[in-house]
Design an enzyme around this catalytic site. Sequence first.
Site, PDB file in Angstrom:
ATOM      1  N   HIS A  44      33.001  25.956 -15.057  1.00  0.00           N
ATOM      2  CA  HIS A  44      31.813  26.373 -14.260  1.00  0.00           C
ATOM      3  C   HIS A  44      31.703  27.966 -13.947  1.00  0.00           C
ATOM      4  O   HIS A  44      30.940  28.804 -14.092  1.00  0.00           O
ATOM      5  CB  HIS A  44      31.532  25.507 -13.191  1.00  0.00           C
ATOM      6  CG  HIS A  44      31.268  24.113 -13.505  1.00  0.00           C
ATOM      7  ND1 HIS A  44      30.180  23.669 -14.003  1.00  0.00           N
ATOM      8  CD2 HIS A  44      32.141  23.024 -13.400  1.00  0.00           C
ATOM      9  CE1 HIS A  44      30.223  22.200 -14.242  1.00  0.00           C
ATOM     10  NE2 HIS A  44      31.416  22.003 -14.039  1.00  0.00           N
TER      11      HIS A  44
HETATM   12  O1  RIB Z   1      30.270  22.436  -9.164  1.00  0.00           O
HETATM   13  C1  RIB Z   1      31.040  23.258  -9.941  1.00  0.00           C
HETATM   14  C2  RIB Z   1      31.886  23.775  -8.718  1.00  0.00           C
HETATM   15  O2  RIB Z   1      32.425  23.081  -7.933  1.00  0.00           O
HETATM   16  C3  RIB Z   1      32.822  24.740  -9.114  1.00  0.00           C
HETATM   17  O3  RIB Z   1      32.968  26.163  -8.417  1.00  0.00           O
HETATM   18  C4  RIB Z   1      34.160  23.940  -9.179  1.00  0.00           C
HETATM   19  O4  RIB Z   1      35.143  24.871  -8.887  1.00  0.00           O
HETATM   20  C5  RIB Z   1      33.809  23.264  -8.064  1.00  0.00           C
HETATM   21  O5  RIB Z   1      34.171  24.006  -6.882  1.00  0.00           O
END
Ligand code: RIB
Length: 305
Positions: free
Chosen positions: A239
């Site tokens: 992500h």
């Molecule tokens: O939903 C994804 C996010 O949540 C990313 O930043 C991951 O590292 C978690 O913190």
Amino acid sequence: MQKIILDTDPGIDDAIAICYALNHPQLEVLALTTIYGNVATELATQNALRLCELNKHTVPVATGASLPLKIKPNPVADFVHGANGFGQIELPAPSLEPTSFSAAEMIVDTINKYPEEVTLVAVGPLTNLAIALELDPEIAQKVKEVVVMGGAFHRNGNVSEHAEANIWNDPHAAQQVFTADWPLVVHGLDVTYQISFSADYLEKIAAKSHNVGGFLREAAKFYSEFYKSQHNFDGCCPHDQLALTYLCHPEWYSLESGSLDVVTEGEAIGKTTIQSNENSNKSIATKVNREALLKEYTEVVSRAA
Ligand code: RIB
Ligand code: CA
């Protein structure tokens, strides 16, 4: 070179993003600032220092807030990232130490030192950014751009039907960051779920760089188990990387402009919405060039020591 501050809760996808930032020839990382989320803040700081040492880069690391602005803290995401944040793969204890400044002070000082030059990138809960805005509201006019990983605008969330984890962990901070008068691009699950790192792809990364790529491949095994059990697919979603690649290649993304909003209470707490408006200085990413992102990531990691 683009000057950036990276606010992060490492975390496996954070580690993927940090390794890219520290090795990209176009990015100058002025500081890493840490926040709770995937792990508690103190461990996030230790992990950020560990990643600096793994990448042989000495970057100031400033410890951030340990609690959200108003809500009771949610549990850390150890079932996604492992109790140590790195899928139970151990990196040596760091010999580097964090700065004596807090994350919010670091953000304020750095933006004031380089007006209109610094891009603030946040890939964890947004508490530090909200505190920095409270400390010095004028940073909104001095920052070059703010780029965030968080939210789910045209799809369901990943921690509830409505919410994505970073926003859910501090919806009040997110609301301040989303409505401040600064240029903002948000990479929510709408775009981050378009990319996954498969086991084969992680092997390629490891082959490019034994140290850094090898660590990422091993750490991602735990994270990929989570995706297998929860989403029944092979691989994992990097992500946070979507926000980093955007800095160097905005041309690979489609954006939608509009005013952004966050639900701060009730059943839909953490839900993010956009009201389209071409004249807004806020936007969300809706689409990314998958092949280009994956190819460039391997090239950048191959530069690692
Ligand atoms: O939903 C994804 C996010 O949540 C990313 O930043 C991951 O590292 C978690 O913190
Ligand atoms: Ca993160």
